[in-house]
Structures are given as structure tokens and as C-alpha cells.
Design a protein around this motif. Structure first.
Motif, PDB file in Angstrom:
ATOM      1  N   TYR A  11       0.845  -1.206   0.000  1.00 60.64           N
ATOM      2  CA  TYR A  11       0.000   0.000   0.000  1.00 60.64           C
ATOM      3  C   TYR A  11       0.877   1.250   0.000  1.00 60.64           C
ATOM      4  O   TYR A  11       1.963   1.267   0.602  1.00 60.64           O
ATOM      5  CB  TYR A  11      -0.894   0.029   1.242  1.00 60.64           C
ATOM      6  CG  TYR A  11      -1.853  -1.141   1.346  1.00 60.64           C
ATOM      7  CD1 TYR A  11      -3.127  -1.085   0.783  1.00 60.64           C
ATOM      8  CD2 TYR A  11      -1.478  -2.304   2.012  1.00 60.64           C
ATOM      9  CE1 TYR A  11      -4.004  -2.159   0.880  1.00 60.64           C
ATOM     10  CE2 TYR A  11      -2.340  -3.383   2.108  1.00 60.64           C
ATOM     11  CZ  TYR A  11      -3.603  -3.307   1.547  1.00 60.64           C
ATOM     12  OH  TYR A  11      -4.459  -4.376   1.645  1.00 60.64           O
ATOM     13  N   GLU A  20       0.471   5.035   1.278  1.00 61.12           N
ATOM     14  CA  GLU A  20      -0.422   5.802   2.147  1.00 61.12           C
ATOM     15  C   GLU A  20       0.182   7.174   2.417  1.00 61.12           C
ATOM     16  O   GLU A  20       1.160   7.302   3.170  1.00 61.12           O
ATOM     17  CB  GLU A  20      -0.656   5.036   3.453  1.00 61.12           C
ATOM     18  CG  GLU A  20      -1.300   3.672   3.200  1.00 61.12           C
ATOM     19  CD  GLU A  20      -1.516   2.838   4.444  1.00 61.12           C
ATOM     20  OE1 GLU A  20      -2.199   1.801   4.341  1.00 61.12           O
ATOM     21  OE2 GLU A  20      -1.005   3.216   5.526  1.00 61.12           O
ATOM     22  N   GLU A  78      -0.975  12.223  -6.698  1.00 65.00           N
ATOM     23  CA  GLU A  78      -1.541  11.096  -7.454  1.00 65.00           C
ATOM     24  C   GLU A  78      -0.918  10.992  -8.842  1.00 65.00           C
ATOM     25  O   GLU A  78      -0.642   9.885  -9.332  1.00 65.00           O
ATOM     26  CB  GLU A  78      -3.053  11.232  -7.554  1.00 65.00           C
ATOM     27  CG  GLU A  78      -3.725  10.027  -8.185  1.00 65.00           C
ATOM     28  CD  GLU A  78      -5.239  10.091  -8.108  1.00 65.00           C
ATOM     29  OE1 GLU A  78      -5.908   9.155  -8.623  1.00 65.00           O
ATOM     30  OE2 GLU A  78      -5.784  11.064  -7.548  1.00 65.00           O
ATOM     31  N   ASN A  86       1.109   7.735 -10.148  1.00 64.55           N
ATOM     32  CA  ASN A  86       0.749   7.053 -11.396  1.00 64.55           C
ATOM     33  C   ASN A  86       1.930   6.994 -12.356  1.00 64.55           C
ATOM     34  O   ASN A  86       2.158   5.982 -13.031  1.00 64.55           O
ATOM     35  CB  ASN A  86      -0.446   7.749 -12.054  1.00 64.55           C
ATOM     36  CG  ASN A  86      -1.775   7.325 -11.458  1.00 64.55           C
ATOM     37  OD1 ASN A  86      -2.057   6.137 -11.343  1.00 64.55           O
ATOM     38  ND2 ASN A  86      -2.592   8.295 -11.077  1.00 64.55           N
ATOM     39  N   LEU A 141      -2.516   0.364  -9.949  1.00 62.66           N
ATOM     40  CA  LEU A 141      -2.999   0.910  -8.687  1.00 62.66           C
ATOM     41  C   LEU A 141      -4.506   0.759  -8.567  1.00 62.66           C
ATOM     42  O   LEU A 141      -5.233   0.762  -9.563  1.00 62.66           O
ATOM     43  CB  LEU A 141      -2.662   2.401  -8.577  1.00 62.66           C
ATOM     44  CG  LEU A 141      -1.193   2.807  -8.461  1.00 62.66           C
ATOM     45  CD1 LEU A 141      -1.062   4.315  -8.639  1.00 62.66           C
ATOM     46  CD2 LEU A 141      -0.630   2.372  -7.116  1.00 62.66           C
ATOM     47  N   THR A 142      -4.963   0.633  -7.320  1.00 65.60           N
ATOM     48  CA  THR A 142      -6.387   0.704  -7.029  1.00 65.60           C
ATOM     49  C   THR A 142      -6.538   1.442  -5.706  1.00 65.60           C
ATOM     50  O   THR A 142      -5.678   1.306  -4.824  1.00 65.60           O
ATOM     51  CB  THR A 142      -7.022  -0.701  -6.961  1.00 65.60           C
ATOM     52  OG1 THR A 142      -8.438  -0.576  -6.875  1.00 65.60           O
ATOM     53  CG2 THR A 142      -6.518  -1.496  -5.768  1.00 65.60           C
ATOM     54  N   PRO A 143      -7.620   2.257  -5.554  1.00 67.03           N
ATOM     55  CA  PRO A 143      -7.784   3.004  -4.287  1.00 67.03           C
ATOM     56  C   PRO A 143      -7.946   2.060  -3.096  1.00 67.03           C
ATOM     57  O   PRO A 143      -8.506   0.971  -3.208  1.00 67.03           O
ATOM     58  CB  PRO A 143      -9.067   3.807  -4.528  1.00 67.03           C
ATOM     59  CG  PRO A 143      -9.189   3.905  -6.011  1.00 67.03           C
ATOM     60  CD  PRO A 143      -8.639   2.616  -6.541  1.00 67.03           C
ATOM     61  N   SER A 144      -7.418   2.471  -1.943  1.00 66.17           N
ATOM     62  CA  SER A 144      -7.606   1.739  -0.693  1.00 66.17           C
ATOM     63  C   SER A 144      -8.047   2.724   0.383  1.00 66.17           C
ATOM     64  O   SER A 144      -8.172   3.922   0.124  1.00 66.17           O
ATOM     65  CB  SER A 144      -6.306   1.038  -0.277  1.00 66.17           C
ATOM     66  OG  SER A 144      -5.306   1.987   0.033  1.00 66.17           O
ATOM     67  N   GLY A 175      -5.223   5.298   0.968  1.00 64.72           N
ATOM     68  CA  GLY A 175      -4.407   5.712  -0.171  1.00 64.72           C
ATOM     69  C   GLY A 175      -4.622   4.805  -1.349  1.00 64.72           C
ATOM     70  O   GLY A 175      -5.713   4.753  -1.914  1.00 64.72           O
ATOM     71  N   TRP A 176      -3.593   4.059  -1.725  1.00 66.49           N
ATOM     72  CA  TRP A 176      -3.677   3.182  -2.888  1.00 66.49           C
ATOM     73  C   TRP A 176      -3.059   1.816  -2.569  1.00 66.49           C
ATOM     74  O   TRP A 176      -2.085   1.714  -1.807  1.00 66.49           O
ATOM     75  CB  TRP A 176      -2.924   3.793  -4.076  1.00 66.49           C
ATOM     76  CG  TRP A 176      -3.595   4.987  -4.657  1.00 66.49           C
ATOM     77  CD1 TRP A 176      -4.486   5.022  -5.702  1.00 66.49           C
ATOM     78  CD2 TRP A 176      -3.416   6.343  -4.239  1.00 66.49           C
ATOM     79  NE1 TRP A 176      -4.888   6.307  -5.942  1.00 66.49           N
ATOM     80  CE2 TRP A 176      -4.242   7.146  -5.050  1.00 66.49           C
ATOM     81  CE3 TRP A 176      -2.661   6.967  -3.239  1.00 66.49           C
ATOM     82  CZ2 TRP A 176      -4.325   8.518  -4.913  1.00 66.49           C
ATOM     83  CZ3 TRP A 176      -2.732   8.322  -3.082  1.00 66.49           C
ATOM     84  CH2 TRP A 176      -3.557   9.098  -3.923  1.00 66.49           C
ATOM     85  N   GLN A 177      -3.621   0.803  -3.185  1.00 65.00           N
ATOM     86  CA  GLN A 177      -3.023  -0.527  -3.159  1.00 65.00           C
ATOM     87  C   GLN A 177      -2.316  -0.756  -4.486  1.00 65.00           C
ATOM     88  O   GLN A 177      -2.840  -0.422  -5.548  1.00 65.00           O
ATOM     89  CB  GLN A 177      -4.090  -1.601  -2.965  1.00 65.00           C
ATOM     90  CG  GLN A 177      -3.556  -3.024  -3.056  1.00 65.00           C
ATOM     91  CD  GLN A 177      -4.650  -4.069  -3.022  1.00 65.00           C
ATOM     92  OE1 GLN A 177      -5.706  -3.855  -2.418  1.00 65.00           O
ATOM     93  NE2 GLN A 177      -4.422  -5.189  -3.691  1.00 65.00           N
TER      94      GLN A 177
END
Length: 458
Positions: free
Chosen positions: A364, A366, A377, A381, A396-399, A402-404
Motif C-alpha cells: 500500500y 499511504e 496522485e 501514477n 494501482l487501485t484506491p484503498s 491511499g492506494w493498493q
């Protein structure tokens, strides 16, 4: 197909050439010849789970007579030879006898010694192999007691001076989430700068949970009784912690050699895991306890194994924390687990492997200190897109925080396959004729840290 074996008796074995091993490697097929010494740990067989063009299919094994570890080692090699997919073709030539190590030094039919067994003897085996001009590929740990550290230091220095390659098997560097955690920490617009941290809140933390009862290559792992004797296997602080210290040095200062004067152990602790007699019998197939474990039994005949430990150390002023725990058996569907956090001024890079992650290591990103806006972001990316050029499909995917980092299964090859990756790296070093300076320095410093932590825990 039956594993081809040749057994030599204690007498009547022809003496081999005792001259110094030829260390000029070109990458030619079969030029590397393995000599495995007393394979008491299953990691010895994992070095041979796959074949390598550069390695001769004939492997030599020297072990004590009647060794259970030898039998299990040969059984696993036979399993690799007989599997349907990508079978190996190893031929094991075996010598057994009380003088097995001396016989290996005398005969020296190979040029690389593989060590993965009783850790109490390993440092001496390493030094004697280097003295004999033999290259060494060793399982961790290379040393488990502070009083043996000078011997390891001397072996490493001597190996470098004489063009001998002494290397330890650091598989965790090849775990994909660790690789990507390290890669993302090198993007200042994403990670910022590594925090210095404190003993209470370190900049980088590595925690792992392991299990005495587990499966290897699809079979229940039978461990030798000495595995539970910390004077032979080593406590967690000097055993599994080796991997975690290695990753901290490797991630925080990539490509840099860290000197022993650049590190300091701040605090350390140790504690025991309790095993019942039935659990001990299940995992060792031994009953009753061997005599060397009797001092670790409580009034109920349960075994206390000091297999757990944690410590905090600094490297160039950065605080790192290492923690290792051993339970008896993992929950259903789980296995050994890992947690890690690298704290940056802009984001934390966190690896979790709990039930929420289906016990799969998951990375992740964060953001911290309000740095998770549109500009952040875009930078993240861009970093992931660049990393995906080498590790295809990473995204990436949102968590929640933050992002996973989404990692395709093709990059998750598993712990056992990492042994082949380390072996291939070692084969490359053989062709290059040397181990990089930063690797050599960090190898020594890593064991300096673990042995210093061992002392501090007392």
C-alpha cells in the motif's frame, strides 16, 4: 524414475585432487559442481529444485552416517526429478561417514560448497572451506554466536583476498512486494525522504511470523530435533532476523556498502514459544525429547523454544526495527506472514499480509502530512507506469488510506522459487569473478548487527 545414487563407504574411497579449486568461470555448461555438506535443513534441497545450465547434473553430498536430514534431502531431490512439469535430472553421489567434512575437503570433486544445516557448525565449515580454496553458497545464518563472529569476518576477508566467492542465500530480496516497496522509495515525488525515526517509532520496520509445522514442496516438513535447540539452530535474533536486517540495509541504502561503524543496536528482547510433547513429536517424528532439550522443559514437560526476538538498530542515523515470531502452526489458509513499513516524508509504503489480504503480501501507498492531493496522485501514477515497464501489469487501485499496488500473479512465484533466483545471482557473480563491494560489506555488517543484538537481548 528412481534417483540415481552412488554411496561410498567410510573406507576405500579414492583420494581426489587436493589442489586449489579453479575459480575461472565462464558460464559454460556444467562447469559449476555442487558439494552439499550435511544437508540438515530443507533449504539445501531447494537450491536444487530447478536445474541450471551452468551447474553439472552430478551433485556430491557428504553427510554423517544414518542422517535423517540426508534421507529427507535425497527424497526431495528424487521428487524434483520425478515431477511431471519441468523435472530435474540430478545424480546424487553420496559419501557417509564420521569424517564426512574432512573427506569433502580431501576429495573436493566440486567447486562450490552448499551449506544448509546445523548452524552451530556452519561458521567453522565456512572458514575451513575458504581455507581450502572452495567457493561457498551458504544458507542463513552464517553465524549464531558473538564469539564466532571474528571467524566469519576472517573468512569473508580471506575469501575476497583469494578470489573465492562466499555468499549467503537472501531469498526475501526477490519477493515482489519488497522489490516494489524499495522501488517506490526511490521516487522523491512519491515517497519524499526517508524519516530518521526513533526507537519507539522506527523509520523502517520488518516483522515476520513463522511456523514450526508447515508444508514444503507439498509434503509435511519434518524438522530435526536440533532445530529446537537454540545453541544449534540459533535464536530468532540471529536466524530469521538475518533476512530482515538484510532487507533494511538493501532498501534504505540501495547499492551502498554499510560499514560496521555505521550501525548501532539500541535495544533487543527475546521470548519463548511453548510446544507440547505431542506437537514436538508431530513436527520431528521424535519421542521423547532428545537429551540436549531437557533443560528447556517446564514442569508439565512442555518445551520452551526461544525462537522469538526483536531489536531496534540505527544505520547512518536511521532507526530500523526487526521482529520475528514463531508459532506452532498457521491458521487455515495462512502461512508465514510478513509486515513492513517504510516511513517517508510524503508517504508510507506498507506491506500487509493478514486475513484482510487473504494472507497474500500486499503493498500500500499511504500519503502522510496532507500530501495526497492531485499532484501526488499524478506522481504516483507516473512512478507505477515506469515500474510497470519492468514488472508488467503492475497498477494501482484506491484503498482506505491511499492506494493498493495491484500485482499480477505472474510476479508472485513463491518462496521456494526464490532459492533458484539467489542461485542464479550467485552463478552470475562466479562468472564476474567477484561479489560487489557493497554486497560484501553488508554481509559482514548484517551479522555484526544480529550478533550484537544477541548480546543486547541478554
Amino acid at each position: 524414475m528412481i534417483l540415481p545414487l552412488v554411496f561410498y563407504s567410510c573406507s576405500g574411497t579414492e583420494t581426489g585432487d587436493s589442489t586449489t579449486a579453479d575459480n575461472e568461470f565462464t558460464g559454460a555448461p556444467g562447469e559449476v559442481k555442487l558439494m552439499t555438506v550435511d544437508p540438515g535443513h530443507f533449504h539445501a534441497s531447494l537450491v536444487q529444485k530447478y536445474s541450471y545450465d551452468q551447474v553439472d547434473s552430478v551433485a556430491y553430498v557428504y553427510a554423517p552416517e544414518g542422517s535423517d536430514g540426508l534421507e529427507r534431502h535425497l527424497a526431495r531431490i528424487e521428487q524434483y526429478n520425478n515431477r511431471e512439469e519441468n523435472p530435474t535430472n540430478w545424480v546424487e553421489e553420496v559419501y557417509t561417514g564420521p569424517d564426512f567434512f574432512e573427506k569433502m575437503i580431501e576429495e573436493r570433486p566440486g567447486n562450490v560448497v552448499v551449506l544448509a544445516g546445523n548452524n552451530a557448525k556452519k561458521t567453522s565449515y565456512i572458514k575451513q572451506s575458504v581455507d581450502a580454496g572452495l567457493n561457498v553458497l551458504s544458507d542463513k545464518p552464517m553465524v549464531i554466536k558473538p564469539e564466532r563472529f571474528p571467524m566469519l569476518r576472517e573468512a569473508l576477508e580471506q575469501a575476497h583476498e583469494n578470489g573465492i566467492l562466499l555468499y549467503d542465500i537472501m531469498t526475501e530480496r526477490f519477493e515482489i512486494t519488497t522489490i516494489l516497496q524499495r522501488e517506490l522509495s526511490r521516487y522523491p515525488d512519491v515517497f519524499g525522504e526517508l524519516e530518521k525515526g526513533t526507537p519507539e517509532d522506527p523509520a523502517i520496520t520488518k516483522e515476520s511470523v513463522h511456523h514450526f509445522f508447515k508444508y514444503v514442496s507439498g509434503q509435511p516438513l519434518i524438522r530435526p530435533g536440533w532445530f529446537f535447540d537454540v545453541d544449534q539452530q540459533g535464536e530468532a535474533i540471529v536466524d530469521v532476523s538475518t533476512h530482515l536486517v538484510d532487507m533494511i540495509l538493501w532498501e534504505t541504502f540501495p547499492g551502498q556498502g554499510i560499514d560496521t561503524t555505521d550501525v548501532n543496536v539500541v535495544q533487543a528482547d527475546r521470548w519463548a514459544t511453548q510446544m507440547t510433547p505431542d506437537q514436538f513429536t508431530k513436527v520431528t517424528q521424535m519421542e521423547p525429547y532428545p537429551e540436549y532439550l531437557e533443560e528447556d522443559l517446564d514442569e508439565n514437560n512442555n518445551l520452551n523454544v526461544f525462537a522469538n526476538g526483536s531489536f531496534v538498530f540505527t544505520v547512518n542515523g536511521v532507526h530500523g526495527k526487526v521482529s520475528v515470531e514463531w508459532d506452532y502452526q498457521a491458521p487455515e489458509g495462512a502461512g508465514d506472514t510478513h509486515y513492513s513499513i517504510m516511513r517517508g516524508t510524503k508517504a508510507n509504503l506498507v506491506i500487509r499480509q493478514g486475513e484482510e489480504q487473504n494472507y497474500t503480501p500486499t503493498l500500500y501507498v499511504e500519503p502522510v502530512n496532507g500530501s495526497g492531493g492531485e499532484q501526488f496522485e499524478q506522481a504516483l501514477n507516473s512512478a507505477i507506469e515506469e515500474i510497470a515497464g519492468e514488472y508488467s501489469g503492475v497498477s494501482l487501485t484506491p484503498s482506505d488510506n491511499g492506494w493498493q499496488v495491484v500485482i499480477p500473479d505472474e510476479h508472485r512465484i513463491g518462496h521456494e522459487a526464490h532459492f533458484a533466483q539467489v542461485t542464479e545471482q550467485y552463478l552470475d557473480y562466479l562468472v564476474e569473478g567477484e561479489i560487489p563491494e557493497w554486497e560484501r560489506k553488508n554481509m559482514l555488517t548484517k551479522y555484526f548487527i544480529t550478533t550484537q543484538a544477541y548480546e543486547k537481548s541478554r
